[in-house]
Motif scaffolding. Structure first.
Motif, PDB file in Angstrom:
ATOM      1  N   ARG A 352      -5.323   0.397  -5.110  1.00  0.00           N
ATOM      2  CA  ARG A 352      -4.434  -0.695  -5.499  1.00  0.00           C
ATOM      3  C   ARG A 352      -3.279  -0.841  -4.495  1.00  0.00           C
ATOM      4  O   ARG A 352      -2.950  -1.953  -4.072  1.00  0.00           O
ATOM      5  CB  ARG A 352      -3.896  -0.456  -6.905  1.00  0.00           C
ATOM      6  CG  ARG A 352      -2.991  -1.569  -7.411  1.00  0.00           C
ATOM      7  CD  ARG A 352      -2.423  -1.275  -8.785  1.00  0.00           C
ATOM      8  NE  ARG A 352      -3.420  -1.446  -9.845  1.00  0.00           N
ATOM      9  CZ  ARG A 352      -3.915  -0.451 -10.564  1.00  0.00           C
ATOM     10  NH1 ARG A 352      -3.531   0.801 -10.326  1.00  0.00           N
ATOM     11  NH2 ARG A 352      -4.796  -0.677 -11.507  1.00  0.00           N
ATOM     12  N   ALA A 353      -2.678   0.280  -4.105  1.00  0.00           N
ATOM     13  CA  ALA A 353      -1.561   0.235  -3.165  1.00  0.00           C
ATOM     14  C   ALA A 353      -2.000  -0.331  -1.821  1.00  0.00           C
ATOM     15  O   ALA A 353      -1.264  -1.121  -1.197  1.00  0.00           O
ATOM     16  CB  ALA A 353      -0.976   1.635  -2.988  1.00  0.00           C
ATOM     17  N   THR A 354      -3.183   0.053  -1.366  1.00  0.00           N
ATOM     18  CA  THR A 354      -3.685  -0.446  -0.083  1.00  0.00           C
ATOM     19  C   THR A 354      -3.951  -1.940  -0.140  1.00  0.00           C
ATOM     20  O   THR A 354      -3.680  -2.670   0.827  1.00  0.00           O
ATOM     21  CB  THR A 354      -4.958   0.314   0.313  1.00  0.00           C
ATOM     22  OG1 THR A 354      -4.690   1.718   0.344  1.00  0.00           O
ATOM     23  CG2 THR A 354      -5.461  -0.130   1.681  1.00  0.00           C
ATOM     24  N   LEU A 355      -4.467  -2.419  -1.246  1.00  0.00           N
ATOM     25  CA  LEU A 355      -4.716  -3.854  -1.385  1.00  0.00           C
ATOM     26  C   LEU A 355      -3.416  -4.643  -1.281  1.00  0.00           C
ATOM     27  O   LEU A 355      -3.335  -5.646  -0.555  1.00  0.00           O
ATOM     28  CB  LEU A 355      -5.401  -4.141  -2.725  1.00  0.00           C
ATOM     29  CG  LEU A 355      -6.919  -3.998  -2.773  1.00  0.00           C
ATOM     30  CD1 LEU A 355      -7.427  -4.142  -4.201  1.00  0.00           C
ATOM     31  CD2 LEU A 355      -7.582  -5.037  -1.886  1.00  0.00           C
ATOM     32  N   TYR A 356      -2.391  -4.189  -1.990  1.00  0.00           N
ATOM     33  CA  TYR A 356      -1.116  -4.906  -1.935  1.00  0.00           C
ATOM     34  C   TYR A 356      -0.490  -4.822  -0.542  1.00  0.00           C
ATOM     35  O   TYR A 356       0.197  -5.743  -0.095  1.00  0.00           O
ATOM     36  CB  TYR A 356      -0.151  -4.357  -2.988  1.00  0.00           C
ATOM     37  CG  TYR A 356      -0.453  -4.862  -4.379  1.00  0.00           C
ATOM     38  CD1 TYR A 356      -0.471  -6.226  -4.660  1.00  0.00           C
ATOM     39  CD2 TYR A 356      -0.734  -3.972  -5.420  1.00  0.00           C
ATOM     40  CE1 TYR A 356      -0.754  -6.692  -5.938  1.00  0.00           C
ATOM     41  CE2 TYR A 356      -1.011  -4.432  -6.707  1.00  0.00           C
ATOM     42  CZ  TYR A 356      -1.023  -5.797  -6.954  1.00  0.00           C
ATOM     43  OH  TYR A 356      -1.299  -6.261  -8.203  1.00  0.00           O
ATOM     44  N   GLU A 357      -0.719  -3.723   0.138  1.00  0.00           N
ATOM     45  CA  GLU A 357      -0.150  -3.546   1.479  1.00  0.00           C
ATOM     46  C   GLU A 357      -0.862  -4.414   2.506  1.00  0.00           C
ATOM     47  O   GLU A 357      -0.220  -5.002   3.396  1.00  0.00           O
ATOM     48  CB  GLU A 357      -0.260  -2.071   1.881  1.00  0.00           C
ATOM     49  CG  GLU A 357       0.207  -1.763   3.297  1.00  0.00           C
ATOM     50  CD  GLU A 357      -0.089  -0.333   3.704  1.00  0.00           C
ATOM     51  OE1 GLU A 357      -0.090  -0.049   4.905  1.00  0.00           O
ATOM     52  OE2 GLU A 357      -0.327   0.500   2.805  1.00  0.00           O
ATOM     53  N   ARG A 358      -2.192  -4.524   2.418  1.00  0.00           N
ATOM     54  CA  ARG A 358      -2.989  -5.154   3.465  1.00  0.00           C
ATOM     55  C   ARG A 358      -3.297  -6.632   3.216  1.00  0.00           C
ATOM     56  O   ARG A 358      -3.732  -7.328   4.138  1.00  0.00           O
ATOM     57  CB  ARG A 358      -4.306  -4.401   3.636  1.00  0.00           C
ATOM     58  CG  ARG A 358      -4.157  -2.948   4.057  1.00  0.00           C
ATOM     59  CD  ARG A 358      -3.623  -2.841   5.477  1.00  0.00           C
ATOM     60  NE  ARG A 358      -3.521  -1.467   5.927  1.00  0.00           N
ATOM     61  CZ  ARG A 358      -4.474  -0.811   6.569  1.00  0.00           C
ATOM     62  NH1 ARG A 358      -5.624  -1.410   6.815  1.00  0.00           N
ATOM     63  NH2 ARG A 358      -4.286   0.432   6.953  1.00  0.00           N
ATOM     64  N   CYS A 359      -3.120  -7.108   1.985  1.00  0.00           N
ATOM     65  CA  CYS A 359      -3.508  -8.488   1.675  1.00  0.00           C
ATOM     66  C   CYS A 359      -2.331  -9.446   1.838  1.00  0.00           C
ATOM     67  O   CYS A 359      -1.164  -9.062   1.720  1.00  0.00           O
ATOM     68  CB  CYS A 359      -4.044  -8.594   0.239  1.00  0.00           C
ATOM     69  SG  CYS A 359      -5.624  -7.795  -0.005  1.00  0.00           S
ATOM     70  N   LEU A 360      -2.650 -10.699   2.094  1.00  0.00           N
ATOM     71  CA  LEU A 360      -1.632 -11.737   2.144  1.00  0.00           C
ATOM     72  C   LEU A 360      -0.999 -11.911   0.762  1.00  0.00           C
ATOM     73  O   LEU A 360      -1.689 -11.817  -0.255  1.00  0.00           O
ATOM     74  CB  LEU A 360      -2.261 -13.065   2.585  1.00  0.00           C
ATOM     75  CG  LEU A 360      -2.826 -13.097   4.010  1.00  0.00           C
ATOM     76  CD1 LEU A 360      -3.626 -14.377   4.210  1.00  0.00           C
ATOM     77  CD2 LEU A 360      -1.710 -12.997   5.030  1.00  0.00           C
ATOM     78  N   PRO A 361       0.307 -12.182   0.715  1.00  0.00           N
ATOM     79  CA  PRO A 361       0.972 -12.362  -0.589  1.00  0.00           C
ATOM     80  C   PRO A 361       0.316 -13.442  -1.442  1.00  0.00           C
ATOM     81  O   PRO A 361       0.208 -13.282  -2.668  1.00  0.00           O
ATOM     82  CB  PRO A 361       2.412 -12.745  -0.198  1.00  0.00           C
ATOM     83  CG  PRO A 361       2.608 -12.133   1.145  1.00  0.00           C
ATOM     84  CD  PRO A 361       1.272 -12.224   1.830  1.00  0.00           C
ATOM     85  N   LEU A 362      -0.140 -14.512  -0.826  1.00  0.00           N
ATOM     86  CA  LEU A 362      -0.784 -15.579  -1.605  1.00  0.00           C
ATOM     87  C   LEU A 362      -2.068 -15.087  -2.265  1.00  0.00           C
ATOM     88  O   LEU A 362      -2.398 -15.490  -3.383  1.00  0.00           O
ATOM     89  CB  LEU A 362      -1.077 -16.783  -0.703  1.00  0.00           C
ATOM     90  CG  LEU A 362      -1.678 -18.015  -1.380  1.00  0.00           C
ATOM     91  CD1 LEU A 362      -0.747 -18.543  -2.474  1.00  0.00           C
ATOM     92  CD2 LEU A 362      -1.978 -19.097  -0.356  1.00  0.00           C
TER      93      LEU A 362
END
Length: 399
Positions: A352-362
């Protein structure tokens, strides 16, 4: 209506959706179906009659009047007709029968040895399913002489490896010796007198989880993380397989790893070689930790073992890195993880942390990241829906 909405809109009011609305209790009459679909009463009535003639719907009496004639209530038959389902794993298989609404009637888990080969494994599982259904075996149901002829409407089978969906043939599985090129559909056709639909197990988990938890969402990615790793993709409300059936196969995407462990596909650093349950077992053994299988790994993580916990966090980061590419590219509404590793909190938190770190905010603004909540029957539920959809579609062509 936008171009992206067109495929979903085209399904609205189709036989499969009418059946789903009745099965979930959203509709109990033709009037309800007309209101939900926006179709004319005559069109709805025509489609309902076709579903009744197929034995997929039934009339159960008169409902409450709203000022006119009391409407005839509709329901999915709960007795008699069932579909069979097999969710095959490397060491166990979940088999069951489900009614035409997708509810489990009977289910059990059986030990299997995938290395025993397709004929022995599938032959035993087909016999188990047909016994649960009380259906005869053999290509000629009358010659078989069993009771309940016609009670079994079809069988769905999930395979833990790549499946060419159009043919039902297994293509280059990583941990299934003797299964490469095996024609599952043809083998089953010679042993049961009903349609058999074959697909990858991650696809069936995706279909079962989506129909159970998020049927209202159009775009979703479901990850199955156990001995191996795979994923299924829902696009415009439908299971997306791609050109040959390999859509969602993230297991051989390369991740950054040093050293990069060898993968069964011949490459190095594949996600499955880094983050799967089998990879965790191998990595712990290499560190001198005595563990024999994934159950032992999960037990160590639950007990707070630092080696196992660190590896679980690394696996979660690796899965998150691959999923970040998927989320940025596909922009799903939900990413859900199932399989035995889904209950591993260090892995899930790291993913979950990696997804939030690596993905665009949109891409993550409204993204749901969660566990698959459907339990051990999610695979057979997906297999059942695959068969039900096939039966409905086949009936529509015949009409």
């Amino acid at each position: 209506m936008t171009i992206d909405d067109a495929p979903r809109e085209a399904l609205r009011g189709g036989p499969r959706e009418l059946l789903r609305w009745v099965a979930t209790g959203a509709a109990v009459s033709r009037a309800d179906l007309s209101r939900l679909s926006g179709l004319s009463p005559s069109t709805v009535s025509q489609r309902v009659e076709a579903l009744i003639s197929q034995g997929l719907l039934e009339e159960t009496g008169a409902g409450r009047s709203r000022g006119g004639r009391r409407p005839r209530q509709l329901a999915v038959p709960t007795g008699g007709a069932v579909v069979g389902a097999i969710d095959l794993g490397a060491h166990h298989a979940r088999v069951g029968t489900l009614d035409l609404s997708g509810r489990v009637v009977q289910a059990r888990t059986l030990p299997v040895r995938i290395e025993d080969g397709p004929e022995e494994v599938l032959g035993a599982l087909l016999a188990e399913v047909t016994a649960l259904a009380g259906a005869p075996t053999g290509p000629d149901p009358e010659a078989a002489g069993g009771a309940a002829v016609g009670a079994l409407r079809g069988i769905g089978i999930g395979i833990p490896g790549p499946v060419q969906h159009a043919t039902g043939r297994i293509v280059s599985p990583s941990r299934m010796p003797g299964w490469n090129g095996f024609d599952v559909a043809a083998f089953c056709a010679g042993r049961v007198a009903v349609p058999v639909i074959v697909d990858n197990d991650a696809n069936l988990m995706a279909l079962g989880a989506h129909r159970t938890a998020h049927p209202e969402l159009d775009h979703a990615v479901y990850i199955k993380a156990g001995t191996g790793i795979g994923s299924g993709v829902i696009s415009s409300g439908r299971l997306h397989r791609g050109a040959q059936g390999s859509a969602g196969d993230i297991s051989h995407c390369r991740v950054v790893a040093d050293p990069a462990p060898a993968c069964s596909c011949g490459n190095a650093g594949c996600l499955e070689a880094v983050a799967s349950g089998a990879a965790l077992v191998t990595a712990l053994r290499d560190q001198g930790v005595p563990v024999s299988d994934l159950t032992g790994v999960i037990r160590l993580i639950d007990d707070g073992d630092r080696h196992a916990t660190a590896l679980a966090r690394q696996a979660g980061r690796a899965i998150g890195e691959i999923l970040a590419v998927v989320v940025n590219f596909f922009n799903p509404q939900v990413v859900a993880i199932g399989g035995r590793l889904a209950d591993c909190e260090p892995l899930l938190a790291s993913m979950r942390a990696t997804l939030y770190e690596r993905c665009l905010p949109l891409a993550t603004q409204t993204l749901l990241i969660e566990r698959v909540a459907a339990g051990q029957d999610v695979g057979i539920t997906g297999a059942a829906h695959l068969v039900i959809d096939h039966v409905v579609a086949a009936g529509g062509r015949q009409a």
